[in-house]
Design a protein around this motif. Structure first.
Motif, PDB file in Angstrom:
ATOM      1  N   SER A 153      13.586 -11.285  -3.006  1.00  8.56           N
ATOM      2  CA  SER A 153      13.390 -10.207  -3.972  1.00  8.56           C
ATOM      3  C   SER A 153      12.852 -10.751  -5.296  1.00  8.56           C
ATOM      4  O   SER A 153      12.025 -10.102  -5.953  1.00  8.56           O
ATOM      5  N   ALA A 156       9.026 -11.297  -4.972  1.00  2.00           N
ATOM      6  CA  ALA A 156       8.256 -10.063  -5.107  1.00  2.00           C
ATOM      7  C   ALA A 156       8.191  -9.605  -6.563  1.00  2.00           C
ATOM      8  O   ALA A 156       7.141  -9.170  -7.047  1.00  2.00           O
ATOM      9  N   THR A 161       4.841  -7.280  -6.985  1.00  2.00           N
ATOM     10  CA  THR A 161       4.403  -6.603  -5.778  1.00  2.00           C
ATOM     11  C   THR A 161       5.618  -6.120  -5.011  1.00  2.00           C
ATOM     12  O   THR A 161       6.759  -6.405  -5.385  1.00  2.00           O
ATOM     13  N   THR A 162       5.380  -5.380  -3.942  1.00  2.00           N
ATOM     14  CA  THR A 162       6.458  -4.937  -3.062  1.00  2.00           C
ATOM     15  C   THR A 162       6.500  -5.846  -1.840  1.00  2.00           C
ATOM     16  O   THR A 162       5.512  -6.522  -1.511  1.00  2.00           O
ATOM     17  N   GLN A 165       4.409  -2.656   2.719  1.00  2.00           N
ATOM     18  CA  GLN A 165       3.440  -1.623   2.397  1.00  2.00           C
ATOM     19  C   GLN A 165       3.871  -0.319   3.080  1.00  2.00           C
ATOM     20  O   GLN A 165       4.705  -0.323   3.978  1.00  2.00           O
ATOM     21  N   ASP A 259      -2.474  -5.939  -1.943  1.00  2.00           N
ATOM     22  CA  ASP A 259      -2.123  -4.664  -2.573  1.00  2.00           C
ATOM     23  C   ASP A 259      -3.355  -4.092  -3.260  1.00  2.00           C
ATOM     24  O   ASP A 259      -4.211  -4.835  -3.768  1.00  2.00           O
TER      25      ASP A 259
END
Length: 263
Positions: A153, A156, A161-162, A165, A259
């Protein structure tokens, strides 16, 4: 065994930044009488110092730290069965050490704590080790787990970013499994414990990588971009960092396309 069980706290302490501790983790730390630390040799003394920095920053009263040497682990096995056997052997010897610490350093009815990097539920052996000790029946204890911010985590977040997607799955795997082949579905992959730089074998697949080492510490390094363009740079930076520190902990996210906001 004593009739008064000991209480063990397994506390996720985040990826390295003292600010990563949750309020629940801080409250749990303040309930502990002694903290058990398994040292990983001189080359990783900085990890022990980081633990003490976390304790000094968040605890207001006196505390006790008991250190022991973490057993040696055979990391050379590549065959899956032999690798699993080596891990089981290491965990059993680690349980021997932790069992001794709990019996000798924590009085019946007392509270002890293990500070776990990242989150105790993700690629950490502490919970399995405690179950091994409990099965032996030599010492009575109960335990609770306080989750923490994992390097996954944190990675990210640092790359803004995540992890997944829209409508796609996310896989988390050790690097040795990634070396066996890239999954054929459309999911994104988080890779941990990759001592062999498996990403270097995945060029030419139109992949994007978000890579980080020493995440959450003052030595943090971040690299991102098309894998074909940055793989060599990551390998060079990684080698230089390992030479400088004597060890490296890195994590990375791979996805088939960047992304929309990347760049």
């Amino acid at each position: 065994m004593s009739e008064a069980p000991r209480h063990i706290l397994v506390i996720g302490m985040g990826a390295g930044d003292p600010d990563h501790l949750t309020l629940a983790a801080v409250k749990a730390m303040r309930r502990a009488e002694v903290f058990f630390v398994l040292g990983k040799g001189r080359e990783k003394e900085s990890l022990t110092r980081l633990r003490r920095d976390v304790l000094d920053q968040h605890l207001t009263g006196p505390y006790r730290v008991v250190e022991a040497e973490d057993p040696w682990r055979d990391r050379t096995q590549e065959d899956r069965a032999r690798y699993a056997s080596a891990v089981r052997d290491w965990r059993h010897r680690r349980a021997d050490v932790c069992e001794r610490l709990i019996i000798e350093e924590l009085a019946p009815g007392g509270r002890g704590a293990f500070l776990v990097w990242g989150d105790p539920a993700l690629y950490d052996s502490t919970l399995a080790v405690l179950e091994d000790i409990r099965a032996r029946g030599t010492v009575a204890f109960d335990h609770e787990v306080v989750p923490g911010i994992s390097s996954v985590s944190a990675l990210a977040a640092r790359h803004r970013t995540t992890l997944n997607q829209v409508g796609r799955p996310i896989h988390i795997t050790p690097g040795r499994r990634l070396a066996e082949g890239f999954p054929d579905d459309d999911g994104d992959i988080v890779v941990m414990l990759d001592g062999h730089e498996s990403f270097t074998h995945l060029t030419g697949r139109d992949l994007w990588i978000y890579w980080g080492a020493y995440i959450g510490t003052p030595d943090e390094i971040l690299v991102s971009g098309p894998l074909d363009e940055v793989a060599g740079r990551i390998s060079r930076v990684r080698a230089e960092a390992r030479e400088r520190h004597g060890w490296i902990m890195d994590t990375y996210l791979l996805r088939r396309r960047p992304d929309p906001a990347a760049g």
